[in-house]
Design a protein around this motif. Structure first.
Motif, PDB file in Angstrom:
ATOM      1  N   ARG A 612       0.831  -1.209   0.000  1.00  0.00           N
ATOM      2  CA  ARG A 612       0.000   0.000   0.000  1.00  0.00           C
ATOM      3  C   ARG A 612       0.864   1.258   0.000  1.00  0.00           C
ATOM      4  O   ARG A 612       0.557   2.243  -0.698  1.00  0.00           O
ATOM      5  CB  ARG A 612      -0.921  -0.012   1.220  1.00  0.00           C
ATOM      6  CG  ARG A 612      -1.760   1.241   1.387  1.00  0.00           C
ATOM      7  CD  ARG A 612      -2.628   1.154   2.631  1.00  0.00           C
ATOM      8  NE  ARG A 612      -1.839   1.036   3.856  1.00  0.00           N
ATOM      9  CZ  ARG A 612      -1.282   2.074   4.483  1.00  0.00           C
ATOM     10  NH1 ARG A 612      -1.423   3.297   3.994  1.00  0.00           N
ATOM     11  NH2 ARG A 612      -0.590   1.890   5.597  1.00  0.00           N
ATOM     12  N   LEU A 613       1.967   1.224   0.746  1.00  0.00           N
ATOM     13  CA  LEU A 613       2.827   2.398   0.817  1.00  0.00           C
ATOM     14  C   LEU A 613       3.529   2.681  -0.521  1.00  0.00           C
ATOM     15  O   LEU A 613       3.929   3.819  -0.782  1.00  0.00           O
ATOM     16  CB  LEU A 613       3.881   2.211   1.912  1.00  0.00           C
ATOM     17  CG  LEU A 613       3.349   2.108   3.347  1.00  0.00           C
ATOM     18  CD1 LEU A 613       4.509   1.974   4.329  1.00  0.00           C
ATOM     19  CD2 LEU A 613       2.500   3.314   3.710  1.00  0.00           C
ATOM     20  N   LEU A 614       3.672   1.663  -1.356  1.00  0.00           N
ATOM     21  CA  LEU A 614       4.352   1.882  -2.638  1.00  0.00           C
ATOM     22  C   LEU A 614       3.554   2.787  -3.560  1.00  0.00           C
ATOM     23  O   LEU A 614       4.128   3.528  -4.362  1.00  0.00           O
ATOM     24  CB  LEU A 614       4.582   0.536  -3.342  1.00  0.00           C
ATOM     25  CG  LEU A 614       5.517  -0.467  -2.676  1.00  0.00           C
ATOM     26  CD1 LEU A 614       5.657  -1.699  -3.557  1.00  0.00           C
ATOM     27  CD2 LEU A 614       6.886   0.147  -2.408  1.00  0.00           C
ATOM     28  N   TYR A 615       2.244   2.741  -3.462  1.00  0.00           N
ATOM     29  CA  TYR A 615       1.400   3.397  -4.461  1.00  0.00           C
ATOM     30  C   TYR A 615       0.626   4.589  -3.926  1.00  0.00           C
ATOM     31  O   TYR A 615       0.084   5.373  -4.703  1.00  0.00           O
ATOM     32  CB  TYR A 615       0.403   2.384  -5.039  1.00  0.00           C
ATOM     33  CG  TYR A 615       1.084   1.210  -5.699  1.00  0.00           C
ATOM     34  CD1 TYR A 615       1.793   1.375  -6.884  1.00  0.00           C
ATOM     35  CD2 TYR A 615       1.026  -0.053  -5.135  1.00  0.00           C
ATOM     36  CE1 TYR A 615       2.425   0.307  -7.491  1.00  0.00           C
ATOM     37  CE2 TYR A 615       1.649  -1.130  -5.736  1.00  0.00           C
ATOM     38  CZ  TYR A 615       2.353  -0.949  -6.914  1.00  0.00           C
ATOM     39  OH  TYR A 615       2.981  -2.011  -7.510  1.00  0.00           O
ATOM     40  N   ARG A 616       0.536   4.708  -2.591  1.00  0.00           N
ATOM     41  CA  ARG A 616      -0.347   5.733  -2.044  1.00  0.00           C
ATOM     42  C   ARG A 616       0.381   6.706  -1.132  1.00  0.00           C
ATOM     43  O   ARG A 616      -0.236   7.311  -0.265  1.00  0.00           O
ATOM     44  CB  ARG A 616      -1.488   5.068  -1.265  1.00  0.00           C
ATOM     45  CG  ARG A 616      -2.306   4.091  -2.077  1.00  0.00           C
ATOM     46  CD  ARG A 616      -3.404   3.468  -1.231  1.00  0.00           C
ATOM     47  NE  ARG A 616      -4.128   2.437  -1.950  1.00  0.00           N
ATOM     48  CZ  ARG A 616      -5.073   1.670  -1.415  1.00  0.00           C
ATOM     49  NH1 ARG A 616      -5.420   1.854  -0.152  1.00  0.00           N
ATOM     50  NH2 ARG A 616      -5.680   0.745  -2.121  1.00  0.00           N
ATOM     51  N   ASP A 617       1.669   6.853  -1.294  1.00  0.00           N
ATOM     52  CA  ASP A 617       2.376   7.712  -0.355  1.00  0.00           C
ATOM     53  C   ASP A 617       3.501   8.450  -1.064  1.00  0.00           C
ATOM     54  O   ASP A 617       3.678   8.367  -2.280  1.00  0.00           O
ATOM     55  CB  ASP A 617       2.933   6.881   0.808  1.00  0.00           C
ATOM     56  CG  ASP A 617       2.703   7.575   2.141  1.00  0.00           C
ATOM     57  OD1 ASP A 617       3.153   8.721   2.263  1.00  0.00           O
ATOM     58  OD2 ASP A 617       2.083   6.982   3.038  1.00  0.00           O
ATOM     59  N   THR A 618       4.299   9.172  -0.268  1.00  0.00           N
ATOM     60  CA  THR A 618       5.356  10.016  -0.803  1.00  0.00           C
ATOM     61  C   THR A 618       6.545   9.167  -1.218  1.00  0.00           C
ATOM     62  O   THR A 618       6.691   8.013  -0.794  1.00  0.00           O
ATOM     63  CB  THR A 618       5.804  11.015   0.263  1.00  0.00           C
ATOM     64  OG1 THR A 618       6.406  10.286   1.349  1.00  0.00           O
ATOM     65  CG2 THR A 618       4.627  11.816   0.784  1.00  0.00           C
ATOM     66  N   PRO A 619       7.458   9.734  -2.045  1.00  0.00           N
ATOM     67  CA  PRO A 619       8.666   8.991  -2.409  1.00  0.00           C
ATOM     68  C   PRO A 619       9.495   8.568  -1.196  1.00  0.00           C
ATOM     69  O   PRO A 619      10.100   7.494  -1.208  1.00  0.00           O
ATOM     70  CB  PRO A 619       9.427   9.993  -3.292  1.00  0.00           C
ATOM     71  CG  PRO A 619       8.362  10.871  -3.867  1.00  0.00           C
ATOM     72  CD  PRO A 619       7.319  10.998  -2.803  1.00  0.00           C
TER      73      PRO A 619
END
Length: 747
Positions: A612-619
């Protein structure tokens, strides 16, 4: 009663070529002195302007000192130390880091309940099943004397006969019940009553789908406390396969579980404990034959049996005390004193009695911190506490410690404690040690709470002493300091934070900061208020040490409380979004996030959170997820991600998809490619020793190829890799290269 103790095996090495940690490895003392002219960690550093001493905490707050950092493997080492050395009641049997509850550990029975140590006939026997370092799916035979001793004192209870008949007819029985109801002892006795030639204990981490493959002998099998979840259910099809195998071999199997909804198609047999009177009577018939009726008619015994909700283990402990009854008024008083109220009164009497000397009180408190640990530690560190007490009470004179004092037996008698020689697990193997423990396992918690809340004048001495323990070079000492502070925090959080935890968290040295993280982790396990909120706030605190401590504590906490893995990852991500200020902090974030992937059987859910963090968060958060994933994969030790995936994860479609997504993304990200390729080599090296890991890799690699560059990258890595000892490419790499080759075009 001798309390049970959980011991954990600690054996894990870093990857080949890893830099040695700055902290000594677990079990090794740290250097005693700093270089000439330099302040030791934690000592005051001189202020260059004024020449006045400035504490590490003040200097760190103003950015004058760069905190010490750790080697790459230190987070996992700290995790192992916490599980190995924390008192058993903090962690219970659920402290799983990928492997069994306590890998290579003790299993025993206390009266009618399987627990940690085996309390029989007034002594503690430690039984080690299996081989240290064995694979998590190993099974071991339960020693026959152990089973027979339990059978001699076992009270069957009203549910036993029907359960036995069902097991006889169906060969497989799922026994469900609440914690501490004696269901594990019942499992042993059920298969034993069938007259099996041997009883084998299976690892709780045995995947349900692989259960039938372990039932290869004409024996009785017990799988105790099988962890179940939505992603790891026990299905009726698993039991059908197990029953078919047992019919062929002539065996029987009992699986015990907590009351669980994750049993599709399975009708478990509900277990209820035997009445406390039955447990007491069974033990009396063994130790005081013919006297049970008279002993059960005693007033204190009737009062005890009238209490509601007596667990089998508690009844067995009371029966042991009753078996020692000699008819005197003192013995009758001891029976009446059995219970929590007696423990509280005893602790108040010890601390409040002016006739009890400071040295004796120091020993009592030290033993509370080092209960079920080597006696020499309690004795040695009690004298250090005595020095602080003397300075506090008599500041006008230097403290004097007598070179020789009371014998160990006398000191333990005063403390209502006992001692015996047992094997203590060390980094070099088991070592015989004289271990000491209170007879009542509630005493340490009550005693420490009493001195902290009812005797505030003692706090300055306790604070200085615990601060010394937090900087000790021995992992056991540091961990017990954290456990003691966690107990104090559960009783009085604001004072404990101000006087202990915050000082440790803002120290320059790594050791006190690790102790602070351990303290907050254990305090949360005890249910201390607002700890999780405090950790979340500290993640973005303006002081570097508090941020470091909170980040590490969240990493340590999630594997012990898998339900907190999501909030922990969110808190770590919030810090990553704030752009961690230096490389040391970024490394700590990565290490702590990687620890979240050691969260037992819920690692599939944590992997989904990482995706989830790969696609919905900051770099920055994406980078944290990839770095932590690569770090978690680059581990070949016990409970590593590769072993869990081979045993469990690859059979769960969602988890297999998430694992492939993370691998493919890490390999294709130019910042993380090198770390991911190194982790892939680790998986290949593990797969050369484990056929299930080899199968997992053969199925995983094709899912990592989307583009021609993906294929080229993996092909090059497998062709150029070397064996672990630096030798030629392992044969498995050749097999994996065949997997990577594209299928020939159809004509």
């Amino acid at each position: 009663m001798t309390a049970s103790a959980a011991a954990a095996a600690r054996a894990e090495g870093g990857p080949p070529g890893a830099a040695p940690p700055k902290q000594p490895p677990p079990g090794q003392p740290s250097p005693a002195h700093a270089a000439p002219g330099q302040p030791s960690p934690g000592q005051a550093a001189p202020n260059q302007a004024s020449g006045q001493p400035v504490s590490d905490e003040d200097a760190l707050s103003h950015g004058d000192l760069e905190p010490e950092t750790e080697g790459a493997q230190e987070a996992r080492a700290a995790q192992r130390e916490l599980v190995a050395h924390a008192p058993a009641f903090f962690l219970g049997d659920d402290a799983r880091f990928g492997g069994s509850a306590v890998g290579g550990s003790q299993h025993g029975v206390s009266g009618g309940q399987v627990g940690g140590d085996v309390y029989m006939g007034g002594r503690t026997e430690i039984h080690h099943h299996g081989t240290p370092g064995a694979a998590p799916d190993a099974s071991g035979e339960v020693p026959r004397p152990y089973v027979e001793e339990l059978a001699a004192v076992y009270a069957e209870g009203p549910a036993f006969a029907a359960a036995l008949e069902r097991l006889r007819e169906e060969r497989v029985l799922v026994l469900s019940g609440a914690h501490a109801t004696g269901r594990n002892a019942a499992a042993l006795m059920l298969v034993h009553r069938l007259g099996v030639p041997a009883v084998h204990a299976l690892s709780p981490e045995t995947p349900p789908a692989a259960l039938s493959g372990h039932l290869t002998r004409p024996a009785g099998y017990v799988l105790r406390d099988l962890p179940l979840s939505r992603n790891r259910p026990l299905r009726d099809t698993h039991l059908f396969a197990a029953r078919d195998q047992l019919v062929k071999t002539g065996g029987h199997l009992v699986v015990t579980v907590e009351n669980s909804p994750h049993l599709p198609g399975v009708t478990p047999y509900p277990w209820s404990p035997p009445p406390a009177e039955d447990v007491v009577r069974a033990l009396l018939d063994r130790h005081r034959p013919g006297e049970a009726d008279a002993l059960l008619a005693l007033g204190p015994v009737l009062d005890f049996l009238a209490g509601a909700g007596r667990h089998p283990a508690e009844a067995a402990a009371f029966a042991q005390a009753l078996a020692e009854y000699d008819g005197t008024a003192q013995a009758l008083a001891r029976l009446a004193d059995f219970g929590q109220a007696a423990v509280e009164k005893q602790c108040r009497d010890w601390l409040g009695d002016p006739e009890t000397g400071l040295r004796d009180k120091a020993f009592l408190l030290a033993l509370a911190v080092f209960d079920q640990a080597p006696y020499v530690l309690a004795a040695e560190l009690a004298d250090k506490l005595f020095v602080h007490f003397e300075r506090l009470q008599h500041p006008e004179r230097p403290p004097v410690i007598p070179v020789f004092g009371p014998a160990a037996e006398d000191r333990l008698t005063l403390a209502r404690a006992g001692g015996e020689v047992r094997q203590e697990q060390t980094d070099w193997g088991p070592v015989p040690q004289f271990m000491a423990a209170f007879h009542d396992e509630r005493t340490p918690r009550v005693l420490l709470t009493e001195v902290w809340t009812s005797h505030p004048s003692a706090r300055p001495a306790l604070v200085e002493w615990l601060g010394q323990l937090a900087r000790d070079g021995r992992p056991l000492v540091r961990t017990r300091a954290a456990a003691a502070a966690a107990l104090l925090a559960a009783a009085d959080l604001p004072s404990t934070m101000a006087l202990l935890v915050d000082r440790w968290a803002t120290a320059r040295a790594v050791g006190p900061r690790v102790t602070a993280a351990n303290t907050l982790t254990l305090a949360q396990l005890l249910g201390a208020p607002v700890v999780l909120r405090l950790l979340t706030q500290w993640c973005n605190d303006g002081q570097w040490g508090r941020r470091w401590t909170a980040i590490r504590a969240l990493g340590l906490l999630a594997p012990l409380r898998p339900d907190l893995a999501g909030p922990a990852l969110d808190a770590l991500a919030s810090r990553a979004r704030a752009d961690a200020s230096n490389q040391a902090e970024r490394d700590n974030l990565t290490e702590s996030a990687a620890l979240l992937l050691s969260a037992g059987q819920r690692r599939g859910e944590v992997l989904a959170e990482f995706v989830r963090l790969l696609y919905r968060d900051t770099p920055a958060v994406r980078g944290l997820a990839l770095a932590a994933f690569a770090r978690a994969c680059d581990n070949a030790g016990e409970g590593a991600l590769v072993g869990w995936y081979a045993e469990t994860g690859m059979y769960q479609p969602d988890t297999a998809r998430d694992m492939a997504t993370l691998w493919r993304t890490a390999l294709g990200d130019h910042i993380h490619t090198r770390a991911a390729l190194q982790a892939l080599q680790t998986w290949v090296h593990v797969a050369t020793r484990r056929t299930d890991a080899a199968t997992a890799l053969e199925l995983l690699l094709p899912a990592l190829i989307v583009t021609a560059d993906d294929r080229k990258r993996l092909d090059h890595e497998l062709r150029t890799m070397r064996a672990e000892d630096g030798g030629p490419r392992p044969p498995l790499a050749e097999r994996l290269l065949d997997v990577l080759r594209p299928a020939p075009a159809a004509h």
